[in-house]
Structures are given as structure tokens and as C-alpha cells.
Scaffold this motif. Structure first.
Motif, short mmCIF file in Angstrom:
data_model
loop_
_atom_site.label_atom_id
_atom_site.label_comp_id
_atom_site.label_asym_id
_atom_site.label_seq_id
_atom_site.Cartn_x
_atom_site.Cartn_y
_atom_site.Cartn_z
N ILE A 65 0.38 3.62 -0.07
CA ILE A 65 0.39 4.64 0.99
C ILE A 65 -0.72 4.34 1.99
CG2 ILE A 65 1.36 6.38 -0.57
CD1 ILE A 65 -1.49 7.65 -0.67
N LEU A 66 -0.64 5.03 3.12
CA LEU A 66 -1.69 5.00 4.13
C LEU A 66 -2.33 6.39 4.18
CD1 LEU A 66 0.26 3.24 7.02
CD2 LEU A 66 -1.24 2.17 5.32
N VAL A 67 -3.65 6.44 4.38
CA VAL A 67 -4.35 7.72 4.54
C VAL A 67 -5.42 7.57 5.62
CG1 VAL A 67 -3.99 8.47 2.16
CG2 VAL A 67 -6.08 7.28 2.75
N SER A 68 -5.83 8.70 6.17
CA SER A 68 -6.95 8.74 7.11
C SER A 68 -8.18 9.21 6.36
CB SER A 68 -6.69 9.75 8.22
OG SER A 68 -5.53 9.46 8.92
N LYS A 69 -9.29 8.49 6.54
CA LYS A 69 -10.57 8.96 6.00
C LYS A 69 -11.70 8.19 6.63
CE LYS A 69 -10.63 6.24 1.71
NZ LYS A 69 -10.76 6.37 0.27
N LYS A 70 -12.86 8.81 6.69
CA LYS A 70 -14.07 8.19 7.23
C LYS A 70 -13.84 7.55 8.61
CE LYS A 70 -15.15 6.41 2.77
NZ LYS A 70 -15.67 5.27 2.03
N GLY A 71 -13.04 8.20 9.46
CA GLY A 71 -12.81 7.68 10.80
C GLY A 71 -11.95 6.43 10.85
N GLY A 72 -11.15 6.22 9.81
CA GLY A 72 -10.31 5.03 9.78
C GLY A 72 -9.01 5.26 9.03
N ILE A 73 -8.21 4.21 9.00
CA ILE A 73 -6.95 4.23 8.27
C ILE A 73 -7.08 3.26 7.11
CG2 ILE A 73 -4.48 3.71 8.39
CD1 ILE A 73 -4.64 4.61 11.36
N TYR A 74 -6.73 3.74 5.94
CA TYR A 74 -6.85 2.97 4.71
C TYR A 74 -5.47 2.81 4.07
CZ TYR A 74 -11.91 3.66 4.76
OH TYR A 74 -13.24 3.65 5.09
N GLN A 75 -5.28 1.66 3.45
CA GLN A 75 -4.10 1.43 2.63
C GLN A 75 -4.54 1.60 1.18
OE1 GLN A 75 -1.40 -1.98 3.39
NE2 GLN A 75 -2.07 -2.63 1.36
N GLU A 76 -3.81 2.42 0.41
CA GLU A 76 -4.19 2.67 -0.97
C GLU A 76 -3.04 2.34 -1.91
OE1 GLU A 76 -6.41 6.08 -1.92
OE2 GLU A 76 -7.49 6.07 -0.02
N ASN A 77 -3.35 1.61 -2.97
CA ASN A 77 -2.38 1.30 -4.01
C ASN A 77 -2.50 2.40 -5.06
OD1 ASN A 77 -1.32 0.26 -6.54
ND2 ASN A 77 -1.06 -1.66 -5.43
N LEU A 78 -1.44 3.15 -5.29
CA LEU A 78 -1.50 4.30 -6.19
C LEU A 78 -1.63 3.89 -7.66
CD1 LEU A 78 1.20 6.56 -4.52
CD2 LEU A 78 -1.28 6.65 -4.24
N SER A 79 -1.18 2.70 -8.00
CA SER A 79 -1.28 2.24 -9.39
C SER A 79 -2.67 1.70 -9.72
CB SER A 79 -0.26 1.14 -9.67
OG SER A 79 1.04 1.61 -9.47
N THR A 80 -3.19 0.85 -8.86
CA THR A 80 -4.47 0.19 -9.13
C THR A 80 -5.66 0.98 -8.60
OG1 THR A 80 -4.47 -1.08 -7.08
CG2 THR A 80 -3.38 -2.07 -9.02
N LYS A 81 -5.41 1.97 -7.72
CA LYS A 81 -6.45 2.78 -7.06
C LYS A 81 -7.29 1.94 -6.10
CE LYS A 81 -5.55 6.46 -9.65
NZ LYS A 81 -4.16 6.38 -9.94
N LYS A 82 -6.84 0.73 -5.79
CA LYS A 82 -7.57 -0.12 -4.84
C LYS A 82 -7.19 0.28 -3.42
CE LYS A 82 -8.32 -4.00 -7.83
NZ LYS A 82 -8.28 -5.42 -8.04
N GLU A 83 -8.18 0.15 -2.53
CA GLU A 83 -7.94 0.48 -1.14
C GLU A 83 -8.39 -0.66 -0.24
OE1 GLU A 83 -10.26 4.07 -0.70
OE2 GLU A 83 -11.97 2.96 0.03
N MET A 84 -7.77 -0.68 0.94
CA MET A 84 -8.13 -1.68 1.93
C MET A 84 -8.28 -0.97 3.27
SD MET A 84 -6.16 -5.21 3.10
CE MET A 84 -4.56 -4.47 3.03
N VAL A 85 -9.39 -1.23 3.95
CA VAL A 85 -9.63 -0.65 5.26
C VAL A 85 -8.77 -1.40 6.27
CG1 VAL A 85 -11.33 -0.16 7.05
CG2 VAL A 85 -12.00 -0.10 4.64
#
Length: 175
Positions: free
Chosen positions: A141-161
Motif C-alpha cells: 500500500i501507499l500512505v502519507s506520513k512525515k511530509g512524504g509518501i511511503y510504500q509499505e509491505n503489509l506482510s514484511t512491515k518494510k517501508e520505502m520512502v
């Protein structure tokens, strides 16, 4: 826009102070008022078959996610009123809704079935996480946080700015 690309749903104050849900063809023609009530609405999302429109409602100062039946002309509240629940995003298969809620004290992304059941927390970061969007990759999924857009993997909980310059409210679409 509805997932089939035929109709655009939107909120307008053209006939009501608080705004109502409208739909129109993708060329701007055939504008139709879909709801007519005194509830304040925001962030409409049409289901694939066009039978329901997900919206955020202002329910006496608290935000709730509701499904509006186009045929029945009525809202069904999907989230509890003790917390703010907003920005629904319908999964590509039409069976799950991502949304932002403050039910744990700060804004986090949760998911639920289209009937409002099976509520699951999806993000666990320390910052507020808002305006979720599904991607074409299952479990990402994509989410907004900390003034940016992040990609988050729901299984691994890893995120990418993906961006960080005051960006927010991502919406995924396939080319």
C-alpha cells in the motif's frame, strides 16, 4: 472515478451547504445528484459494480466511513463513532477497505471488509499515517506520513520512502 472508468463520483455544494454526492460521465455530461441529506461528506469512492459509494461522513464532529447504496438511497455506517475514521480506499478486488483512524490515539491505517467487519491494524510506525491507497501489488500500500509518501509491505512491515517534500494523499492507478 469508478474503477470501470465510466463515471466520476464527487462531492458538491451546488445544491446543499454541506455537500452531496454526485456522479457524472467521464466527459462531464449527465451530472446526477446521488445523495440528498444534511450529512457532511468527503472522499467518495465508487465500488466496481457502481452499486455503492464509500464516503467519509461528519457525524456530529466525528468522522465515520459509510457505504451509500445508490439504489436504496441510504447510508450504512461501517465504522464506530468513538473515533475518527476517514479516507476509504477500496481494494482492487473490491472486498477490503483501507482507511485512516485515530482509534489508538494517533492516525494509523486499518483495513476492514466492505461490510465493516474484520477490522485489522495495518501500519505500526511512530508517526501519523494517513490517506492510504492500494497498489497493483498484493499486500503493498501507499500512505502519507512525515511530509512524504511511503510504500509499505503489509506482510514484511518494510517501508520505502517514495517522496518527502510535503507530499500527501497518494492514489495508485495502472497505466
Amino acid at each position: 472515478m469508478d474503477p470501470g472508468g465510466r463515471r466520476i463520483v464527487f462531492i458538491s455544494t451546488r445544491d446543499a451547504v454541506h455537500g452531496d454526492v454526485y456522479a457524472m460521465d467521464s466527459d462531464g455530461e449527465d451530472v446526477q445528484r446521488v445523495s440528498s441529506d444534511s450529512l457532511v461528506k468527503d472522499t467518495p469512492v465508487m465500488t466496481e459494480e457502481g452499486a455503492h459509494i464509500l464516503v467519509t461522513l461528519n457525524m456530529k464532529g466525528r468522522f465515520a466511513i459509510a457505504a451509500f447504496s445508490v439504489a436504496g438511497k441510504k447510508f450504512t455506517i461501517l465504522t464506530p463513532s468513538e473515533s475518527n475514521n476517514q479516507t476509504p480506499a477500496l481494494s482492487p478486488d473490491g472486498r477490503e477497505i483501507l482507511f485512516t483512524t485515530d482509534r489508538d490515539g494517533s492516525d494509523k491505517v486499518y483495513s476492514m471488509s466492505v461490510t465493516g467487519g474484520d477490522v485489522t491494524r495495518r501500519t505500526f510506525g511512530t508517526a501519523d499515517e494517513r490517506t492510504p491507497s492500494w497498489t497493483s501489488t498484493p499486500g503493498v500500500i501507499l500512505v502519507s506520513k512525515k511530509g512524504g509518501i511511503y510504500q509499505e509491505n503489509l506482510s514484511t512491515k518494510k517501508e520505502m520512502v517514495l517522496s518527502y517534500k510535503g507530499d500527501y494523499a497518494p492514489a495508485w492507478f495502472s497505466k
